[in-house]
Motif scaffolding. Structure first.
Motif, PDB file in Angstrom:
ATOM      1  N   ILE A  21     -26.849  40.320  18.309  1.00 32.20           N
ATOM      2  CA  ILE A  21     -25.691  40.044  17.457  1.00 32.20           C
ATOM      3  C   ILE A  21     -25.555  38.527  17.320  1.00 32.20           C
ATOM      4  CG2 ILE A  21     -23.241  40.466  17.084  1.00 32.20           C
ATOM      5  CD1 ILE A  21     -25.004  43.003  17.220  1.00 32.20           C
ATOM      6  N   PRO A  22     -25.516  38.001  16.093  1.00 29.29           N
ATOM      7  CA  PRO A  22     -25.551  36.542  15.907  1.00 29.29           C
ATOM      8  C   PRO A  22     -24.226  35.837  16.146  1.00 29.29           C
ATOM      9  CG  PRO A  22     -25.564  37.628  13.784  1.00 29.29           C
ATOM     10  CD  PRO A  22     -25.639  38.722  14.813  1.00 29.29           C
ATOM     11  N   TYR A  23     -23.287  36.493  16.773  1.00 26.88           N
ATOM     12  CA  TYR A  23     -22.035  35.856  17.142  1.00 26.88           C
ATOM     13  C   TYR A  23     -21.594  36.429  18.481  1.00 26.88           C
ATOM     14  CZ  TYR A  23     -20.344  40.159  14.893  1.00 26.88           C
ATOM     15  OH  TYR A  23     -20.146  41.459  14.533  1.00 26.88           O
ATOM     16  N   ARG A  24     -20.631  35.797  19.101  1.00 29.73           N
ATOM     17  CA  ARG A  24     -20.225  36.171  20.449  1.00 29.73           C
ATOM     18  C   ARG A  24     -19.550  37.539  20.453  1.00 29.73           C
ATOM     19  NH1 ARG A  24     -16.141  32.599  24.311  1.00 29.73           N
ATOM     20  NH2 ARG A  24     -16.752  33.531  26.319  1.00 29.73           N
ATOM     21  N   CYS A  25     -19.971  38.402  21.373  1.00 29.42           N
ATOM     22  CA  CYS A  25     -19.375  39.725  21.494  1.00 29.42           C
ATOM     23  C   CYS A  25     -19.594  40.251  22.903  1.00 29.42           C
ATOM     24  CB  CYS A  25     -19.966  40.699  20.471  1.00 29.42           C
ATOM     25  SG  CYS A  25     -21.693  41.138  20.777  1.00 29.42           S
ATOM     26  N   ASP A  48     -15.673  43.045  20.500  1.00 26.70           N
ATOM     27  CA  ASP A  48     -15.555  41.613  20.778  1.00 26.70           C
ATOM     28  C   ASP A  48     -15.062  41.380  22.192  1.00 26.70           C
ATOM     29  OD1 ASP A  48     -12.743  41.902  20.779  1.00 26.70           O
ATOM     30  OD2 ASP A  48     -12.603  41.403  18.652  1.00 26.70           O
ATOM     31  N   ILE A  49     -14.923  40.122  22.552  1.00 25.24           N
ATOM     32  CA  ILE A  49     -14.556  39.812  23.941  1.00 25.24           C
ATOM     33  C   ILE A  49     -13.065  40.005  24.203  1.00 25.24           C
ATOM     34  CG2 ILE A  49     -16.520  38.292  24.343  1.00 25.24           C
ATOM     35  CD1 ILE A  49     -14.700  35.906  23.784  1.00 25.24           C
ATOM     36  N   ASP A  50     -12.311  40.372  23.166  1.00 19.36           N
ATOM     37  CA  ASP A  50     -10.917  40.779  23.353  1.00 19.36           C
ATOM     38  C   ASP A  50     -10.802  42.271  23.634  1.00 19.36           C
ATOM     39  OD1 ASP A  50      -9.920  38.218  22.897  1.00 19.36           O
ATOM     40  OD2 ASP A  50      -9.834  38.517  20.734  1.00 19.36           O
ATOM     41  N   GLY A  51     -11.935  42.977  23.504  1.00 18.54           N
ATOM     42  CA  GLY A  51     -11.922  44.420  23.720  1.00 18.54           C
ATOM     43  C   GLY A  51     -11.617  45.227  22.483  1.00 18.54           C
ATOM     44  N   HIS A  52     -11.598  44.580  21.314  1.00 21.27           N
ATOM     45  CA  HIS A  52     -11.351  45.267  20.045  1.00 21.27           C
ATOM     46  C   HIS A  52     -12.668  45.390  19.283  1.00 21.27           C
ATOM     47  CE1 HIS A  52      -6.975  43.552  20.207  1.00 21.27           C
ATOM     48  NE2 HIS A  52      -7.208  44.472  21.137  1.00 21.27           N
ATOM     49  N   SER A  53     -12.781  46.442  18.465  1.00 17.11           N
ATOM     50  CA  SER A  53     -14.042  46.700  17.765  1.00 17.11           C
ATOM     51  C   SER A  53     -13.932  46.452  16.267  1.00 17.11           C
ATOM     52  CB  SER A  53     -14.489  48.144  17.998  1.00 17.11           C
ATOM     53  OG  SER A  53     -14.846  48.365  19.339  1.00 17.11           O
ATOM     54  N   HIS A  54     -15.078  46.088  15.679  1.00 16.98           N
ATOM     55  CA  HIS A  54     -15.236  45.981  14.229  1.00 16.98           C
ATOM     56  C   HIS A  54     -16.623  46.510  13.882  1.00 16.98           C
ATOM     57  CE1 HIS A  54     -16.649  42.101  15.964  1.00 16.98           C
ATOM     58  NE2 HIS A  54     -17.681  42.367  15.178  1.00 16.98           N
TER      59      HIS A  54
END
Length: 311
Positions: A21-25, A48-54
């Motif tokens: 993944i080309p960004y932080r996750c 993501d690192i907040d625990g939310h998904s996209h």
């Protein structure tokens, strides 16, 4: 690999990890799959690192080596109609092509729990939401790839988040907005899927009826164990269960399926049919995307159980 396995794992597994993944996750898993413009597309659930998904797109010419887009494609909506229900993320997509339109079912997660959302695209650039097909506490939704007797059909699993329910249901709609005439298809039984069930892949048409994979969850002393079965539904009456697998046909075996954010999980959300061969894309331990191959005939051979009740 056991000589009895009907799913053959790709030697390159996992084929997508968070390093791709080309960004932080945090992690990537549970990807929908389809074909578009001579490519195989995966719609990845990225946490993501907040625990939310996209949801982010990945593209491949060979179905194994994928390039992940630089930015997420579907993120929680800012539209007042959807925002509160998607506040904590959009998750676990499935893609169904009907005519020239690609419909995407997904789980909208917010402070009131999960519910099923439906949207569409024609070009995998613009995504338009249609609306929510269910109230809260509902997941695992797949659309049939054509209208049947003038109606759309949706398979989903209400009520399973907190341990209640866990039954696979089907409902119908004339417009993809208002859904009703719901019927139960298959409930958990003592054995390998005794806690809850859920649809995994959109149905495909075979000479014997509509075929789809579903996951079964068993509660164990070590936590939940996610495995995979299959069911066959009547072509004209898709609420009628013809047969299903009395046993699981795919289960966590490899280290990458046993160890991860959620251990002991194989979770298909999409498959691609290439002649008789099926490319099955699945999330492993909620930590990576993997690929396994099987055939329609091998799955049908294992659909030997008949339902106790037929509508």
């Amino acid at each position: 690999m056991s000589k009895f396995d009907i799913f053959i794992r790709d030697k390159n597994n996992p084929i997508i990890t968070r390093e791709d993944i080309p960004y932080r996750c945090n992690t990537v898993f549970n990807a929908a799959a389809t074909e578009f413009n001579d490519e195989i597309l995966l719609l990845l659930r990225v946490e993501d690192i907040d625990g939310h998904s996209h949801l982010t797109l990945a593209r491949s010419k060979d179905g194994v080596n994928f390039t992940v887009d630089e930015k997420p494609w579907i993120t929680p909506s800012n539209d007042e109609k959807y925002a509160i229900y998607e506040k904590y993320g959009v998750e676990d997509p499935r893609i169904t092509k009907i005519d020239d339109t690609y419909y995407i079912t997904y789980v909208a997660f917010g402070p009131y729990g999960p519910r099923v959302g439906i949207g569409y695209t024609k070009d995998f650039k613009e995504f338009t939401r249609i609306g929510f097909a269910t109230v809260t506490d509902d997941k695992d939704a797949v659309l049939f790839p054509q209208k049947i007797n003038g109606k759309y059909y949706l398979i989903n699993r209400p009520g399973g988040m907190a341990g209640a329910g866990g039954t696979i249901w089907i409902s119908e709609s004339k417009d993809l907005i208002y859904w009703g005439n719901a019927k139960a298809i298959l409930s958990p039984e003592p054995g390998w899927g005794n806690y809850k069930l859920g649809a995994s892949t959109p149905p495909i048409l075979t000479e014997k009826g509509w075929l789809l994979l579903y996951h079964g969850v068993r509660k164990t002393a070590g936590g939940n164990l996610y495995r995979v079965g299959a069911m066959l539904l009547d072509y004209e009456k898709p609420w009628k269960l013809i047969s299903y697998t009395p046993h699981f046909i795919f289960a966590p075996r490899e280290f990458y399926e046993r160890v991860g954010d959620v251990p002991n999980v194989v979770f298909p959300c999409g498959w691609i049919q290439k002649g008789d061969e099926l490319l099955v894309y699945y999330g492993a331990a909620d930590t990576s995307i993997c690929l396994a191959r099987t055939t329609v005939d091998k799955i049908l051979e294992n659909c030997t159980a008949t339902p106790k009740i037929c509508f």
